[in-house]
Design a protein around this motif. Structure first.
Motif, PDB file in Angstrom:
ATOM      1  N   PRO A 140      11.703  -8.350 -16.653  1.00 54.81           N
ATOM      2  CA  PRO A 140      12.659  -8.604 -15.567  1.00 54.81           C
ATOM      3  C   PRO A 140      12.411  -9.961 -14.910  1.00 54.81           C
ATOM      4  N   ASP A 141      13.423 -10.440 -14.224  1.00 54.66           N
ATOM      5  CA  ASP A 141      13.274 -11.669 -13.438  1.00 54.66           C
ATOM      6  C   ASP A 141      12.718 -11.368 -12.051  1.00 54.66           C
ATOM      7  N   LEU A 142      12.859 -10.108 -11.605  1.00 55.67           N
ATOM      8  CA  LEU A 142      12.427  -9.743 -10.248  1.00 55.67           C
ATOM      9  C   LEU A 142      12.194  -8.235 -10.201  1.00 55.67           C
ATOM     10  N   ILE A 143      11.198  -7.845  -9.392  1.00 54.37           N
ATOM     11  CA  ILE A 143      10.888  -6.421  -9.226  1.00 54.37           C
ATOM     12  C   ILE A 143      11.044  -6.052  -7.766  1.00 54.37           C
ATOM     13  N   LEU A 144      11.831  -4.984  -7.484  1.00 55.55           N
ATOM     14  CA  LEU A 144      11.909  -4.385  -6.145  1.00 55.55           C
ATOM     15  C   LEU A 144      11.062  -3.121  -6.181  1.00 55.55           C
ATOM     16  N   LEU A 145      10.064  -3.034  -5.305  1.00 56.76           N
ATOM     17  CA  LEU A 145       9.031  -2.007  -5.437  1.00 56.76           C
ATOM     18  C   LEU A 145       8.848  -1.224  -4.158  1.00 56.76           C
ATOM     19  N   ASP A 146       8.987   0.109  -4.240  1.00 52.98           N
ATOM     20  CA  ASP A 146       8.694   0.992  -3.102  1.00 52.98           C
ATOM     21  C   ASP A 146       7.174   1.220  -3.025  1.00 52.98           C
ATOM     22  N   ILE A 147       6.645   1.456  -1.817  1.00 48.41           N
ATOM     23  CA  ILE A 147       5.200   1.654  -1.642  1.00 48.41           C
ATOM     24  C   ILE A 147       4.826   3.117  -1.810  1.00 48.41           C
ATOM     25  N   MET A 148       5.526   4.011  -1.068  1.00 47.80           N
ATOM     26  CA  MET A 148       5.111   5.414  -1.007  1.00 47.80           C
ATOM     27  C   MET A 148       5.637   6.162  -2.227  1.00 47.80           C
ATOM     28  N   MET A 149       4.785   6.225  -3.289  1.00 49.59           N
ATOM     29  CA  MET A 149       5.130   6.964  -4.494  1.00 49.59           C
ATOM     30  C   MET A 149       3.942   7.816  -4.902  1.00 49.59           C
ATOM     31  N   PRO A 150       4.201   8.969  -5.493  1.00 46.07           N
ATOM     32  CA  PRO A 150       3.087   9.842  -5.895  1.00 46.07           C
ATOM     33  C   PRO A 150       2.313   9.253  -7.061  1.00 46.07           C
ATOM     34  N   VAL A 179       0.728   6.982  -8.614  1.00 42.52           N
ATOM     35  CA  VAL A 179       0.441   5.543  -8.554  1.00 42.52           C
ATOM     36  C   VAL A 179       1.377   4.931  -7.514  1.00 42.52           C
ATOM     37  N   ASP A 180       0.839   4.513  -6.352  1.00 42.71           N
ATOM     38  CA  ASP A 180       1.699   3.989  -5.301  1.00 42.71           C
ATOM     39  C   ASP A 180       2.083   2.540  -5.588  1.00 42.71           C
ATOM     40  N   GLY A 181       2.937   1.993  -4.729  1.00 49.12           N
ATOM     41  CA  GLY A 181       3.459   0.644  -4.951  1.00 49.12           C
ATOM     42  C   GLY A 181       2.388  -0.421  -4.955  1.00 49.12           C
ATOM     43  N   TYR A 182       1.365  -0.243  -4.102  1.00 53.95           N
ATOM     44  CA  TYR A 182       0.285  -1.235  -4.069  1.00 53.95           C
ATOM     45  C   TYR A 182      -0.398  -1.332  -5.435  1.00 53.95           C
ATOM     46  N   GLU A 183      -0.705  -0.174  -6.032  1.00 54.46           N
ATOM     47  CA  GLU A 183      -1.402  -0.171  -7.319  1.00 54.46           C
ATOM     48  C   GLU A 183      -0.496  -0.709  -8.421  1.00 54.46           C
ATOM     49  N   VAL A 184       0.797  -0.350  -8.377  1.00 58.19           N
ATOM     50  CA  VAL A 184       1.740  -0.883  -9.372  1.00 58.19           C
ATOM     51  C   VAL A 184       1.761  -2.411  -9.324  1.00 58.19           C
ATOM     52  N   CYS A 185       1.817  -2.964  -8.106  1.00 57.48           N
ATOM     53  CA  CYS A 185       1.821  -4.423  -7.952  1.00 57.48           C
ATOM     54  C   CYS A 185       0.536  -5.028  -8.489  1.00 57.48           C
ATOM     55  N   VAL A 195       7.501  -9.962  -6.870  1.00 56.30           N
ATOM     56  CA  VAL A 195       7.596  -8.568  -6.439  1.00 56.30           C
ATOM     57  C   VAL A 195       7.971  -8.537  -4.961  1.00 56.30           C
ATOM     58  N   ILE A 196       9.078  -7.864  -4.653  1.00 55.16           N
ATOM     59  CA  ILE A 196       9.486  -7.654  -3.255  1.00 55.16           C
ATOM     60  C   ILE A 196       9.262  -6.180  -2.928  1.00 55.16           C
ATOM     61  N   PHE A 197       8.445  -5.958  -1.891  1.00 51.41           N
ATOM     62  CA  PHE A 197       8.208  -4.587  -1.442  1.00 51.41           C
ATOM     63  C   PHE A 197       9.361  -4.138  -0.545  1.00 51.41           C
ATOM     64  N   ILE A 198       9.828  -2.911  -0.770  1.00 52.32           N
ATOM     65  CA  ILE A 198      10.808  -2.283   0.131  1.00 52.32           C
ATOM     66  C   ILE A 198      10.215  -0.955   0.562  1.00 52.32           C
ATOM     67  N   SER A 199       9.923  -0.830   1.857  1.00 51.21           N
ATOM     68  CA  SER A 199       9.207   0.363   2.303  1.00 51.21           C
ATOM     69  C   SER A 199       9.574   0.727   3.727  1.00 51.21           C
ATOM     70  N   ALA A 200       9.442   2.042   4.054  1.00 50.83           N
ATOM     71  CA  ALA A 200       9.612   2.521   5.435  1.00 50.83           C
ATOM     72  C   ALA A 200       8.397   2.200   6.284  1.00 50.83           C
ATOM     73  N   LEU A 201       7.278   1.824   5.618  1.00 48.56           N
ATOM     74  CA  LEU A 201       6.081   1.460   6.379  1.00 48.56           C
ATOM     75  C   LEU A 201       6.304   0.125   7.056  1.00 48.56           C
ATOM     76  N   ASP A 202       6.139   0.098   8.407  1.00 49.29           N
ATOM     77  CA  ASP A 202       6.480  -1.118   9.145  1.00 49.29           C
ATOM     78  C   ASP A 202       5.282  -1.679   9.908  1.00 49.29           C
ATOM     79  N   ASP A 203       4.076  -1.145   9.596  1.00 51.68           N
ATOM     80  CA  ASP A 203       2.895  -1.617  10.311  1.00 51.68           C
ATOM     81  C   ASP A 203       2.444  -2.961   9.740  1.00 51.68           C
ATOM     82  N   ILE A 204       1.877  -3.798  10.586  1.00 52.34           N
ATOM     83  CA  ILE A 204       1.425  -5.125  10.145  1.00 52.34           C
ATOM     84  C   ILE A 204       0.377  -5.006   9.059  1.00 52.34           C
ATOM     85  N   PHE A 205      -0.461  -3.906   9.106  1.00 57.38           N
ATOM     86  CA  PHE A 205      -1.483  -3.734   8.079  1.00 57.38           C
ATOM     87  C   PHE A 205      -0.835  -3.519   6.713  1.00 57.38           C
ATOM     88  N   ASP A 206       0.240  -2.724   6.661  1.00 60.31           N
ATOM     89  CA  ASP A 206       0.919  -2.467   5.384  1.00 60.31           C
ATOM     90  C   ASP A 206       1.486  -3.756   4.804  1.00 60.31           C
TER      91      ASP A 206
END
Length: 611
Positions: free
Chosen positions: A55-65, A67-73, A87-98
């Motif tokens: 692919p030219d670009l990956i849209l990646l969710d974080i919260m997945m059973p 293997v989560d998005g962090y590990e996939v990346c 890789v662009i993360f798309i997630s409901a997590l909105d904390d600065i740490f995430d």
């Protein structure tokens, strides 16, 4: 392996998300923008997709059973073939740490759910342009190396061409840098550049004791309302206007950045003391309070601001911004349209809240909850008429946790839905057991609290039907307690759900009546069976001997609408006598009994108390 582009005229985008609905929506929308879109529900599908077509670009969710998005990346970035794919993360997590973790693992951007599609499209387009620019730079570098190698004899001509190509490459690099470090809508520095400049200020403060600075985190309080009601074009126009007004509040040496969405970061340098930063925050609040006259609408806006003094003891610039963000959320929690100075205690509270949230997620999975049952007494007969199910959290380390400590967190995170359904299932099951005991009154009821969030779930009625079917409890013995916020929504979905509840002969009780909106115009439109008077009104009766506060009025309202009344928090015989004199129907409180564990309920029923 043979890596081929599906369509040379279209860019290929791979979306990785374990939610089929998310995949379908994003895929459909991006496909309409002219992209080849492929979908993957998990890491294995994503790997197979990349092995088939890069692919030219990956849209990646974080919260997945699994293997989560962090590990996939991390895996993609460690594989040479896919390391350069943005890789662009798309997630409901909105904390600065995430977000920091996402960027550290190689993500190029981070979009917070719920996202605005126009923003996703712009960010996708930017990253595809960035990648194209990088590939162009690599191509130019390769060409330069080949020409130097094979045209040494034509040095003068090659040198002239080389200079032109170097200039072209520099233009591409400058363009790339500008795209990477600036917001495409407002032209302001973005989060990456702001963190870099904040880091420079922190380094300077460590070197020069006289240098003082502050960082402000600003979030618009009503922007989502404007964006949802007037549209994204108006929302973009408003953001540009907001950025312009904020810039007017700053000196030329200060920095204003758009951190994402309707959030802005401000770096104020060369300050004398914290009062200077406070003056800037007050000026910004004043400027934003002035109506925005846009091309087609007049819009009112306010904001919440967190202020963090530039302490040189901070290790990283990200921590400075994090604490300013924490102070901003405290300002928002205290009523919005104000500023708040960061206090280290806020960070500790935020960490504790995060720990509670993490523990609560595990608690839902492990069913670490227990139910206590508080008797409800009929004031006409003096005997027990039912029980209210009250959930408690039995934490494996902290022990029994009261609902006041964890219910707000459950509401905010959405975990309350699973908790409420579990309580309803457990309480109905328990009622069925009690009804088989010979001492149990025939029409004993069970009362269960339901969160307002549950009424946004289209499958709520199906879940209630399933519980009634599985427990074989009589719906006539079931009471569902709701708050005024449920009926204040007054949406078609809520109306339909409440009507379905009524059709099943399940009683609806308005809990804590009088403490919320108290809108009589809404109450008469819904099939409520009872009003529950909040404990605070019962307590106030002793201080209003003549009028007894609002209790008579609430009982009168219920009678006029054909509803029964339940008084909460009855603790004295004097309160009980006053409620009886007012013709109150039911009561509960410590005068009768504290909430009981399930094994104590049968004994309580068998004792046949009468008040």
């Amino acid at each position: 392996m043979n890596y081929q582009q599906l369509d040379p005229d279209k860019k290929d985008i791979l979306i990785i998300d374990d939610k089929p609905d998310n995949l379908r929506v994003l895929s459909s929308l991006l496909a309409r923008k002219g992209y080849n879109v492929r979908k993957a529900l998990n890491w294995q599908m994503a790997l197979t997709a990349c092995q088939t077509v890069l692919p030219d670009l990956i849209l990646l969710d974080i919260m997945m059973p699994e293997v989560d998005g962090y590990e996939v990346c991390r895996r993609f970035k460690s594989w040479d073939v896919t390391a350069d794919i943005p890789v662009i993360f798309i997630s409901a997590l909105d904390d600065i740490f995430d977000k920091i973790k996402a960027f550290r693992l190689g993500g190029v951007d981070y979009i917070t759910k719920p996202f605005e599609f126009e923003e996703v499209v712009v960010r996708v387009q930017n990253q595809l342009e960035l990648r194209a620019a990088r590939l162009e730079i690599l191509k130019l570098n390769t060409e330069l190396e080949q020409r130097v190698k094979y045209r040494t004899l034509e040095l003068e001509n090659t040198l002239e061409k080389l200079q032109g190509e170097i200039a072209s490459r520099q233009q591409l690099q400058d363009k790339l840098l500008d795209i990477v470090l600036h917001d495409s809508l407002t032209g302001l520095p973005n989060r990456v550049l702001f963190i870099r400049q904040l880091g420079n200020a922190l380094d300077l403060a460590k070197q020069d004791i006289s240098y003082q600075f502050a960082v402000l985190y600003l979030d618009c309080d009503r922007f989502k309302v404007v964006n949802d009601s007037l549209g994204h074009i108006v929302g973009d126009e408003l953001l540009i206007a907001i950025a312009h007004r904020l810039q007017l509040c700053l000196n030329s040496g200060d920095t204003l950045a758009r951190l994402g969405g309707d959030e802005f970061g401000i770096l104020i340098e060369n300050l004398r003391d914290i009062s200077s930063a406070i003056q800037v925050a007050e000026l910004m609040l004043q400027q934003l309070s002035i109506p925005f006259k846009l091309s087609r609408y007049e819009v009112f806006m306010n904001a919440s601001i967190g202020i963090n003094w530039g302490n040189k003891d901070y290790e990283k610039a990200e921590y400075l911004l994090r604490d300013a963000d924490t102070a901003m959320y405290r300002a928002k929690a205290q009523g919005k349209a104000r500023y708040k100075l960061f206090d280290p205690a806020m960070y500790q509270e935020a960490i504790q809240l995060l720990e509670i949230e993490n523990d609560l997620r595990r608690a839902v999975e492990r069913e670490e909850f227990i139910i206590y049952y508080q008797p409800i007494i009929s004031l006409h007969t003096g005997r027990i008429s039912g029980f209210e199910a009250l959930v408690r959290w039995l934490h494996p380390v902290r022990g029994l946790i009261a609902p006041t400590e964890f219910i707000p967190v459950a509401e905010e995170t959405g975990l309350i839905n699973a908790i409420d359904i579990w309580v309803l299932q457990s309480a109905c099951h328990q009622l069925r057991i009690w009804q088989n005991h010979p001492a149990t009154p025939k029409n004993l009821t069970i009362s269960v609290n339901l969160s307002a969030r549950l009424f946004t779930q289209p499958n709520l009625i199906a879940q209630i039907d399933k519980i009634i079917y599985e427990t074989q409890v009589n719906p006539l013995n079931l009471e569902l307690e709701i708050t005024e916020s449920v009926i204040m929504e007054n949406t078609n979905v809520v109306k339909t759900i409440i009507e379905e509840i009524k059709n099943r002969k399940i009683k609806l009780v308005m809990d804590d009546f009088g403490t919320g909106y108290s809108s009589l115009s809404y109450i008469h439109s819904f099939p409520l069976h009872s009003l529950k008077i909040d404990k605070s009104f019962i307590t106030q009766m002793q201080f209003h001997q003549d009028t007894m506060g609002l209790v008579p009025a609430i009982i009168s309202i219920a009678e006029s609408m054909g509803m029964t009344v339940i008084a909460e928090g009855v603790e004295t015989k004097e309160q009980l006598a006053k409620l009886r004199s007012l013709n109150c129907d039911f009561a509960q409180g410590y005068l009768f009994s504290q909430p009981l564990e399930e094994q104590s309920v049968v004994n309580f029923i068998a004792d046949a108390h009468q008040w």
